[in-house]
Design an enzyme around this catalytic site. Structure first.
Site, PDB file in Angstrom:
ATOM      1  N   PHE A 103      -1.535  -0.877  -3.954  1.00  0.00           N
ATOM      2  CA  PHE A 103      -2.564  -0.051  -3.767  1.00  0.00           C
ATOM      3  C   PHE A 103      -2.780   1.550  -3.179  1.00  0.00           C
ATOM      4  CE2 PHE A 103      -3.747  -4.656  -3.042  1.00  0.00           C
ATOM      5  CZ  PHE A 103      -5.080  -4.419  -3.191  1.00  0.00           C
TER       6      PHE A 103
ATOM      7  N   HIS B 254       0.913  -1.533   0.103  1.00  0.00           N
ATOM      8  CA  HIS B 254      -0.377   0.158  -0.315  1.00  0.00           C
ATOM      9  C   HIS B 254       1.050   1.163  -0.034  1.00  0.00           C
ATOM     10  CE1 HIS B 254      -1.862   3.266   2.523  1.00  0.00           C
ATOM     11  NE2 HIS B 254      -3.126   3.003   1.493  1.00  0.00           N
ATOM     12  N   SER B 255       0.754   2.288  -0.524  1.00  0.00           N
ATOM     13  CA  SER B 255       1.415   3.494  -0.612  1.00  0.00           C
ATOM     14  C   SER B 255       2.568   3.079  -0.663  1.00  0.00           C
ATOM     15  CB  SER B 255       1.025   4.310   0.294  1.00  0.00           C
ATOM     16  OG  SER B 255       1.590   5.435   0.444  1.00  0.00           O
ATOM     17  N   LEU B 256       4.029   3.428  -0.450  1.00  0.00           N
ATOM     18  CA  LEU B 256       4.900   3.362  -0.546  1.00  0.00           C
ATOM     19  C   LEU B 256       5.518   1.910  -0.484  1.00  0.00           C
ATOM     20  CD1 LEU B 256       8.690   4.408  -0.396  1.00  0.00           C
ATOM     21  CD2 LEU B 256       7.922   4.406   1.659  1.00  0.00           C
TER      22      LEU B 256
END
Length: 390
Positions: free
Chosen positions: A241, A220-222
């Site tokens: 994501f 998720h994200s980074l």
């Protein structure tokens, strides 16, 4: 090394079953392209990075079982695994996952300041291994390293937004008049302490431990962007994501990629980005000195992704406003992927994955070879915010 020794001990208790069984996760045949050898891959990357020379690579197609990204339950389970990268089992922010995937091993948690963290999930018969990578934690022991990697990977030039950011920049590649030195940027991205380099070593460890297993990457994200970069490096399926655009970082890392058109036909990395349009971060829209991201010390400016993207229209379907607080993985899981009765596209429970070959990042910047004129390095200041990203 500690992670490798830990896994070797744990693997001794798990006997591989030759029959693939992934519980409730759906799979589909996936073709990935890998260089004939990893040695050739890294040699070509080294020559491109240090000598500015290209070296032809022989790309070999491999047919494997990858995640069925058109199945909502499969996506939701992968998102839950991505969310679990932020926690340890038993913590209140740990997400329950299907019983057949309850075997998992953490990595990075043995060092309280190690920002590269997550879990390795294994199918019940050890045929598929899923590496879940943690994203950014705003307040905690890993926050400083998380922010450093965010700003180096996803900013146009060293996280320089305006003059007020002189104490927050992460490298010395800015010259002046919206010019940025490419060689300087590439060198900044290959430091051994950066998460990408740590991830390369971890994936190699997993290949050593599970030579016959299918390996997937999620985050998720980074963490999702790192999964995409590592998936592209090794020719592995990756699902990311709500991740910022990592295409520019892949170019700066000099990752060799098979040509889009050639003897092997059209090529895209087996990377799928999943996000919704009320989150400004994966769209490169949380920018400018007045944005929440900039006020928090983050320059998340890129929006172009590798592979294909599945974009959920939460603005029109759910009436959401564009808000960085919608970036949290919990909302993605419970209000988007597990939402009941929403037809996201006609006849589809999951939007179609689409590529965006015309995407352009950092259009107002000029990138090239601009030696000299380096600024002094002032480090990276930290400003706390009250937004929780996981």
């Amino acid at each position: 090394m500690l992670f490798l020794l830990t896994l070797i001990t744990l693997v001794s208790f798990v006997i591989a079953d030759p029959t693939p069984a992934l519980g409730s996760l759906k799979v589909r045949p996936t073709t990935v392209y890998r260089p004939r050898s990893q040695d050739a891959f890294h040699r070509a990357r080294w020559r491109s990075l240090h000598l500015e020379e290209s070296e032809p690579l022989e790309w070999v197609p491999h047919d494997i079982l990858g995640p069925d990204v058109e199945d909502p339950h499969t996506l939701a389970q992968l998102a839950r695994m991505s969310g679990n990268a932020y926690a340890l089992p038993g913590n209140k922010n740990w997400y329950e996952i299907d019983h057949s995937w309850n075997t998992s091993f953490p990595f990075g948690y043995e060092d309280s300041e190690n920002g590269f963290r997550g879990h390795v999930f294994m199918s019940s018969n050890n045929s598929t291994v899923i590496l879940s990578i943690k994203g950014t934690t705003l307040q905690g022991p890993t926050s400083k390293q998380d922010k450093y990697n965010d700003n180096l990977l996803f900013s146009c030039c060293c996280a320089r937004v305006d003059f007020s950011w002189v104490f927050r920049k992460v490298c010395d590649c800015y010259r002046n008049s919206w010019r940025c030195d490419n060689t300087c940027l590439s060198k900044a991205l290959i430091e051994d302490s950066l998460f990408y380099s740590v991830g390369v070593k971890l994936v190699n460890d997993l290949f050593f431990l599970y030579p016959t297993a299918n390996l997937w990457l999620v985050g998720h994200s980074l963490g999702g962007a790192l999964a995409a970069l590592l998936g592209t490096t090794f020719g592995l399926p990756a699902v990311a994501f709500e991740s910022p655009g990592e295409h520019l970082a892949a170019q700066r890392l000099h990752l060799p990629i098979p040509p889009a058109h050639g003897p092997l036909g059209p090529f895209l990395p087996a990377v799928t980005h999943v996000y919704h349009n009320a989150d400004p971060i994966p769209q490169g829209a949380c920018t400018g000195i007045g944005s929440v991201c900039a006020q928090g010390g983050y320059a998340l400016e890129t929006r172009c992704h590798l592979g294909k993207s599945i974009i959920f229209d939460t603005v029109n379907k759910l009436g959401w406003k564009v808000d960085v607080r919608k970036h949290v993985i919990r909302d993605v899981i419970t209000k988007v992927l597990e939402a009941e009765g929403v037809e996201w596209e006609e006849g589809r429970r999951v939007p179609l994955a689409r590529a965006d070959p015309d995407c352009v990042d950092c259009f107002k910047w000029e990138f090239g070879e601009f030696p000299g004129g380096k600024e002094n390095s002032f480090g990276n200041a930290s400003i706390s915010t009250n937004i929780n990203l996981h």
